[in-house]
Scaffold this motif. Structure first.
Motif, PDB file in Angstrom:
ATOM      1  N   MET A   1       0.829  -1.196   0.000  1.00 21.14           N
ATOM      2  CA  MET A   1       0.000   0.000   0.000  1.00 21.14           C
ATOM      3  C   MET A   1       0.870   1.255   0.000  1.00 21.14           C
ATOM      4  N   LYS A   2       0.333   2.309  -0.586  1.00 22.81           N
ATOM      5  CA  LYS A   2       1.033   3.590  -0.599  1.00 22.81           C
ATOM      6  C   LYS A   2       1.163   4.108   0.826  1.00 22.81           C
ATOM      7  N   MET A   3       2.337   4.648   1.122  1.00 23.77           N
ATOM      8  CA  MET A   3       2.552   5.145   2.479  1.00 23.77           C
ATOM      9  C   MET A   3       1.823   6.460   2.706  1.00 23.77           C
ATOM     10  N   SER A   4       1.254   6.590   3.885  1.00 23.96           N
ATOM     11  CA  SER A   4       0.506   7.789   4.212  1.00 23.96           C
ATOM     12  C   SER A   4       0.499   7.985   5.716  1.00 23.96           C
ATOM     13  N   LYS A   5       0.638   9.238   6.149  1.00 20.26           N
ATOM     14  CA  LYS A   5       0.625   9.536   7.579  1.00 20.26           C
ATOM     15  C   LYS A   5      -0.704   9.147   8.211  1.00 20.26           C
ATOM     16  N   SER A   6      -1.787   9.336   7.466  1.00 25.40           N
ATOM     17  CA  SER A   6      -3.105   9.018   8.006  1.00 25.40           C
ATOM     18  C   SER A   6      -3.259   7.518   8.258  1.00 25.40           C
ATOM     19  N   LEU A   7      -2.596   6.692   7.427  1.00 25.11           N
ATOM     20  CA  LEU A   7      -2.665   5.243   7.623  1.00 25.11           C
ATOM     21  C   LEU A   7      -1.651   4.755   8.651  1.00 25.11           C
ATOM     22  N   GLY A   8      -0.708   5.607   9.001  1.00 22.23           N
ATOM     23  CA  GLY A   8       0.299   5.230   9.976  1.00 22.23           C
ATOM     24  C   GLY A   8       1.272   4.184   9.478  1.00 22.23           C
ATOM     25  N   ASN A   9       1.470   4.102   8.172  1.00 24.06           N
ATOM     26  CA  ASN A   9       2.335   3.058   7.608  1.00 24.06           C
ATOM     27  C   ASN A   9       3.610   3.616   6.990  1.00 24.06           C
ATOM     28  N   THR A  10       3.964   4.845   7.354  1.00 26.19           N
ATOM     29  CA  THR A  10       5.173   5.441   6.772  1.00 26.19           C
ATOM     30  C   THR A  10       6.429   4.862   7.428  1.00 26.19           C
ATOM     31  N   ILE A  11       7.456   4.689   6.623  1.00 27.79           N
ATOM     32  CA  ILE A  11       8.776   4.277   7.092  1.00 27.79           C
ATOM     33  C   ILE A  11       9.716   5.451   6.828  1.00 27.79           C
ATOM     34  N   VAL A  12      10.296   5.995   7.886  1.00 25.89           N
ATOM     35  CA  VAL A  12      11.163   7.166   7.762  1.00 25.89           C
ATOM     36  C   VAL A  12      12.614   6.708   7.772  1.00 25.89           C
ATOM     37  N   PRO A  13      13.430   7.174   6.827  1.00 27.80           N
ATOM     38  CA  PRO A  13      14.832   6.737   6.778  1.00 27.80           C
ATOM     39  C   PRO A  13      15.557   6.922   8.104  1.00 27.80           C
ATOM     40  N   GLU A  14      15.314   8.042   8.759  1.00 28.24           N
ATOM     41  CA  GLU A  14      16.000   8.324  10.026  1.00 28.24           C
ATOM     42  C   GLU A  14      15.725   7.231  11.064  1.00 28.24           C
ATOM     43  N   THR A  15      14.475   6.743  11.089  1.00 26.59           N
ATOM     44  CA  THR A  15      14.116   5.690  12.048  1.00 26.59           C
ATOM     45  C   THR A  15      14.859   4.392  11.750  1.00 26.59           C
ATOM     46  N   VAL A  16      14.914   4.017  10.465  1.00 25.40           N
ATOM     47  CA  VAL A  16      15.613   2.793  10.069  1.00 25.40           C
ATOM     48  C   VAL A  16      17.094   2.901  10.415  1.00 25.40           C
ATOM     49  N   VAL A  17      17.685   4.053  10.132  1.00 21.92           N
ATOM     50  CA  VAL A  17      19.111   4.245  10.385  1.00 21.92           C
ATOM     51  C   VAL A  17      19.410   4.167  11.880  1.00 21.92           C
ATOM     52  N   LYS A  18      18.540   4.744  12.700  1.00 21.70           N
ATOM     53  CA  LYS A  18      18.767   4.706  14.145  1.00 21.70           C
ATOM     54  C   LYS A  18      18.631   3.298  14.713  1.00 21.70           C
ATOM     55  N   GLN A  19      17.747   2.490  14.135  1.00 23.24           N
ATOM     56  CA  GLN A  19      17.527   1.138  14.654  1.00 23.24           C
ATOM     57  C   GLN A  19      18.531   0.139  14.097  1.00 23.24           C
ATOM     58  N   TYR A  20      18.763   0.194  12.781  1.00 18.24           N
ATOM     59  CA  TYR A  20      19.583  -0.823  12.125  1.00 18.24           C
ATOM     60  C   TYR A  20      20.925  -0.308  11.612  1.00 18.24           C
ATOM     61  N   GLY A  21      20.965   0.943  11.220  1.00 10.40           N
ATOM     62  CA  GLY A  21      22.129   1.475  10.532  1.00 10.40           C
ATOM     63  C   GLY A  21      21.841   1.687   9.055  1.00 10.40           C
ATOM     64  N   ALA A  22      22.589   2.602   8.447  1.00 11.38           N
ATOM     65  CA  ALA A  22      22.352   2.931   7.040  1.00 11.38           C
ATOM     66  C   ALA A  22      22.677   1.766   6.117  1.00 11.38           C
ATOM     67  N   ASP A  23      23.652   0.933   6.496  1.00 10.13           N
ATOM     68  CA  ASP A  23      24.002  -0.192   5.629  1.00 10.13           C
ATOM     69  C   ASP A  23      22.842  -1.161   5.457  1.00 10.13           C
ATOM     70  N   ILE A  24      22.013  -1.309   6.465  1.00 10.49           N
ATOM     71  CA  ILE A  24      20.852  -2.199   6.331  1.00 10.49           C
ATOM     72  C   ILE A  24      19.854  -1.589   5.355  1.00 10.49           C
ATOM     73  N   LEU A  25      19.684  -0.279   5.413  1.00 11.15           N
ATOM     74  CA  LEU A  25      18.796   0.387   4.458  1.00 11.15           C
ATOM     75  C   LEU A  25      19.354   0.253   3.049  1.00 11.15           C
ATOM     76  N   ARG A  26      20.647   0.407   2.902  1.00  8.49           N
ATOM     77  CA  ARG A  26      21.284   0.264   1.588  1.00  8.49           C
ATOM     78  C   ARG A  26      21.159  -1.173   1.096  1.00  8.49           C
ATOM     79  N   LEU A  27      21.282  -2.136   2.013  1.00 12.82           N
ATOM     80  CA  LEU A  27      21.159  -3.533   1.609  1.00 12.82           C
ATOM     81  C   LEU A  27      19.733  -3.844   1.175  1.00 12.82           C
ATOM     82  N   TRP A  28      18.747  -3.211   1.832  1.00 15.15           N
ATOM     83  CA  TRP A  28      17.353  -3.362   1.390  1.00 15.15           C
ATOM     84  C   TRP A  28      17.205  -2.901  -0.056  1.00 15.15           C
TER      85      TRP A  28
END
Length: 994
Positions: A670-697
């Motif tokens: 589904m398309k990401m939307s704040k109203s649906l609460g399904n957005t993934i923010v790069p900053e959150t991913v980087v803080k939890q996993y690191g940028a390399d995990i985002l790059r690997l995705w």
């Protein structure tokens, strides 16, 4: 010597490394970023290229994001792909340059400032334009700094110290110069046509600035009277009557008594009606009302014209319960009719609508909905406009609606009423028009319909089609510049460039852009806003637009404008005395008007090739980029505008490759939307996993399609990362005592090592071809498979025995270490464009030092003689046979018969052909199967033996190894206990100095 007094573990060559299994990327990545900045990695790569003339330039031209907010996951996908392209080409021997950029002009930023004004109760129109523009500039500068740090945190390399900004003075100069090329080459003209207009933002919008949402519209069925013949009811003939001869006059009167019914979802456009269109391919008929319900706006005896397939539905909507089809109506009859406007003759209108309304033919008319007749307001519809252009009726255009979608003061009854208000809500215009139609007897039915309707992608408010004077680039007019290699018109050049000059990834991008260019109208260049580069031109007062002298074309004026923009920026266009300053002594300022529209922001970004690729020292010699890479929406955006702009000024496309990625969706698609609460923010991913995990995705995904991302998907990516990290950790640990002095030449190595080098040679070609083709998913899948299956689960597993237990000078161990060193350099450089932080960590673990970095390395050249088809064939047989053995032993392990494969001495039954392929060395084959002993028998497979369906003629019967367990290498061998070290085998005794 007693075995109890010796700890054989200390005699083993076990891996030694400080490389941690837990990466800790979120905390450690910022340190590497700081290190790279201190080292000036990007600058050192440029110096490296200068010192090596063989490194050909490679330039990815950055499509500029808007400087107006934090990054979203689409930004992360986009910039990561770009970074992989740049890094991989750099490491394959190119001088790969990347100049990040930002789009700083236009409505997105202007809209933010207006929002701030509205919160303060401030009116933008009361603020001096230069002050307003300065606020826009300051806003953009702030977000450039924020976004720059967010992009850098993703590990993106580039010239961050000197990016390009469309609001830089030099950029504004070049944008103006590029516009003035259109002025001088004859493709610029001022026209009047309907454009998509935002009443909220009060500006024309490009197609790329439009998105479609459901909208509820009024629907009305409006009868137009035939002007000649009046409205008197004439005797009607039966359908079977003979219409020849004397009846022709009756037929004409009959037609003149009828009314032509149109259907529209935009009642507000009725006051601007100028024609009614029909399609000669549609069957039309004359219909008489015989019976109606109460409250119908029709009555028995009324006669109407409809498309036959739509008549029943339309009459039902008007509460007609019985009707009859009187006769066919021919195309010739329709084309001869002249109609009255529904408001013709209304008291108080002062004759405003007392003009002829012609019937015209149009291919855009269908019988899929409505009535088969289309109300035509050329000032408010693209098809309507085209019909009038075709007939040369441009003098019949109307100017009835203003910039806030309000009827202008000269329009009777409706002056001041808006279609949409400043918040995008429905105004009073539609209902007022409908009420006036009811009053005038100009309605037979009404309703509402929910349908897809164009909205502004920024304000999210509905737009209208509105006729306004705008500036256009003619795309079918010969460009008077002599650059005719790809064609004489912008359209010809663009279409030819698409097919002959550009490679498309994926190829569907070619089809999409080609079809858009093939059918698109002239390019609307102007916007009625304040923040941007103005259309730097002057028009002669009193001259007609078609007059050759309407536009001032003076190179000296253009030069003065360019010089001023270079020194002061585009704000100088709005300064007091600007007109006199730029016109100079050669032109009387009183004879000219200065144009204050600004350029469409897509012209800004479409011009970036000129001031980035052409003008910068780190640009390109020919002003052409190797790659443009953006999302698929940019086929109608940046790819599109850059192509049009360059074909007007360079004569060709500004790019050699166009790479396109899809959109980012949540885990469910589904398309990401704040109203649906399904957005993934790069900053959150980087803080939890690191940028390399985002790059690997990114690397694991097929970016050419839409991407899915979510917590579970990221967990899977992290698991792949851990497996790969394990492989690199084994390499580092095993190489702790390697030195080039023990290196073994390829031809002196055992067949297993030669086989690995063969795999490396093949994979090296595939990796480099994949990177060259921008296939990061393919590259990573191949490298990951190689690292975790071919190496960790096969080669490393087999060679641990030699690495740990052999003597330091054994050929097997030295050969294995040589191969591990080769693998280290290949894997780190192959993976560095993807896992920028992790491969730097791996590299520095082995080669520490202030000047050390994997990102200063190239992917090593691989000797072609490593390619060995014979070994490849041997490998297929060997690994097939090994799978049967390991499968059989796994069953024994599960049944607790053995705990380790070294406790086994399986009997392998095989064909002579298989025996010939793998050879006679049973000790070698036992090593490959990680058993202490093995028995190879060229005999038929006995009943009960373990087999695999895909390895015919091979079976395994389990047997336990004979002998005692070596306390050092754990193999079970008959000679254990016969050496000076009583509890070890002969090999281990020799290593221990027996």
């Amino acid at each position: 010597m007693s075995s109890e007094t010796i700890d054989y573990k200390d005699s083993l060559n076990l891996p030694k490394t400080d490389f941690p299994m837990r990466a800790g990327l979120p905390k450690r990545e910022p340190d590497w970023l700081a290190r790279w900045e201190d080292m000036d990695i990007y600058g050192r790569l440029r110096e490296k290229a200068k010192a090596d003339p063989s490194r050909r330039p490679f330039t990815l031209h950055d499509g500029p994001p808007y400087a107006n907010g934090h990054l979203h996951i689409g930004h992360a996908l986009n910039k990561t792909i770009k970074d992989m392209i740049v890094r991989s080409h750099q490491m394959m021997g190119r001088d790969a340059r990347y100049i990040p950029g930002w789009d700083c002009h236009g409505l997105p930023i202007e809209w933010k400032i207006e929002e701030q004004y509205r919160k303060k109760g401030k009116n933008k129109d009361e603020v001096p334009v230069v002050d307003f523009r300065q606020e826009c500039r300051k806003f953009a500068e702030g977000w450039v700094d924020i976004q720059r740090e967010e992009f850098k945190r993703l590990g993106v390399t580039g010239n961050w110290a000197d990016p390009y900004l469309t609001m830089d003075f030099h950029a504004e100069r070049v944008i103006a110069e590029e516009f003035m090329k259109f002025l001088m080459n004859g493709t610029l003209y001022q026209g009047s046509k309907p454009v998509m207009w935002s009443p909220v933002e009060k500006t024309a919008l490009a197609e790329a600035e439009i998105e479609y949402h459901d909208h509820k519209s009024h629907t009305i069925w409006v009868p137009f009277r035939v002007r000649r013949g009046g409205n008197a009811q004439m005797p009607l003939l039966d359908e079977e009557a003979d219409y020849d001869g004397a009846n022709q006059a009756i037929l004409a009167d009959q037609l003149h008594a009828a009314r032509v019914v149109i259907w529209t979802t935009t009642p507000w456009t009725i006051p601007s009606n100028k024609a009614v269109a029909f399609n000669p391919a549609i069957s039309y008929g004359l219909y008489e009302v015989e019976e109606t319900q109460d409250e119908s706006w029709t009555k028995p005896g009324d006669v109407y014209l409809f498309a036959d397939t739509l008549a029943a539905e339309a009459l039902e909507k008007s509460r007609v319960t019985r009707f009859r089809r009187v006769r066919d109506v021919s195309t010739q009859e329709l084309s001869g009719l002249t109609l009255e406007h529904p408001f013709a003759g209304l008291e108080g209108a002062n004759g405003f609508w007392d003009y002829d309304v012609p019937m015209i033919d149009g291919d855009h008319v269908t019988d899929e909905a409505g009535t088969g007749f289309v109300h035509t307001a050329p000032s408010h519809g693209a098809d309507d406009y085209d019909c009038f252009v075709k007939r040369g009726w441009m003098d019949r255009m109307t100017y009835n609606v203003g910039e806030e979608s309000e009827f202008l003061a000269h329009v009777p009854f409706f002056a001041g009423l808006q279609v949409f208000d400043r918040k995008g809500k429905e105004g009073k215009a539609n209902r007022a028009v409908i009420d006036k139609l009811v009053e005038a007897g100009g309605l037979i039915a009404r309703g509402q319909v929910k349908h897809s309707y164009p909205h502004s992608w920024r304000s999210k408010a509905p737009v209208i089609f509105r006729n306004t004077p705008q500036w256009f680039a003619a795309i079918d007019k010969p460009v008077g510049d002599g650059l005719d290699l790809m064609g004489t018109t912008i359209r010809e050049r663009a279409l030819k460039s698409i097919d002959e000059l550009v490679q498309w990834t994926p190829h569907t991008g070619r089809n999409r852009l080609f079809s858009m260019i093939e059918t698109r109208p002239d390019w609307v260049l102007s916007r009625q806003r304040a923040w941007g580069v103005p259309l730097t031109c002057f028009v002669r007062k009193g001259a007609e637009r078609t007059d050759p002298d309407f536009l001032l074309r003076d190179p000296a004026v253009n030069a003065r404008i360019a010089e001023a923009f270079e020194a002061e920026g585009a704000d100088c266009w709005y300064a007091d005395g600007a007109k006199e300053r730029f016109l100079g002594a050669d032109h009387n300022p009183d004879d000219f008007e200065q144009v204050f529209d600004i350029l469409d922001v897509w012209f800004d970004s479409g011009s970036t090739h000129a001031f980035v690729l052409r003008d910068r020292e780190d640009g390109t010699a020919d002003g052409i980029a190797d790659v443009y890479m953006e999302g698929t929406d940019q086929h109608r955006g940046w790819f599109h505008s850059s192509l049009l702009q360059a074909c007007g000024t360079l004569g060709r496309a500004p790019y050699r490759n166009v790479v396109t990625h899809g959109f980012t969706l949540d885990a469910k698609g589904m398309k990401m939307s704040k109203s649906l609460g399904n957005t993934i923010v790069p900053e959150t991913v980087v803080k939890q996993y690191g940028a390399d995990i985002l790059r690997l995705w990114v690397a694991q995904s097929d970016y050419t399609a839409d991407q899915r991302i979510g917590p579970e998907i990221l967990k899977g990516v992290a698991d792949s990362y851990r497996r790969l990290r394990n492989t690199m950790r084994f390499l580092l640990g095993s190489l702790n005592d390697y030195s080039d002095e023990i290196r073994v030449a390829r031809d002196d190595m055992p067949p297993l090592e030669q086989l690995v080098l063969h795999m490396v040679e093949r994979l090296d070609r595939e990796v480099k071809e994949g990177y060259a083709d921008f296939d990061f998913q393919g590259v990573f899948q191949k490298v990951f498979q190689f690292a975790t299956v071919d190496l960790s689960a096969f080669y490393f597993d087999i060679r641990k025995d030699a690495l740990y237990c052999d003597g330091m000078d054994s050929l097997a161990r030295r050969s294995a270490l040589t191969v591990l060193d080769i693998l280290f350099h290949r894997l780190t450089t192959w993976l560095a464009p993807i896992l920028v932080f992790t491969m730097e960590e791996v590299w520095l673990q082995r080669f520490p030092g202030d000047d050390s970095s994997v990102h200063l390395q190239d992917m090593p050249d691989t000797p072609p003689n490593w390619h060995d088809p014979v070994l490849a064939e041997w490998s297929l047989s060997l690994r097939a046979l090994r799978r049967v053995v390991t499968g059989a032993l796994e069953l024994e392990r599960q049944s607790k018969t053995i705990g380790s494969s070294l406790e086994a001495a399986p009997i392998v039954y095989l064909t002579q052909e298989m025996r010939d392929k793998i050879g006679d060395d049973t000790e070698k084959f036992a090593t490959i199967c990680i058993t202490s002993q093995i028995d190879l028998r060229v005999e038929p497979v006995p009943e009960g033996a373990f087999t695999l369906p895909d390895v015919p003629g091979v079976g395994v019967v389990f047997a336990k190894a004979e002998g005692a367990k070596c306390q050092r290498c754990w193999k079970i061998l008959p000679d254990v206990g016969t050496h000076s070290h009583a509890d070890v085998c002969g090999r281990c005794d020799g290593v221990l100095g027996g």
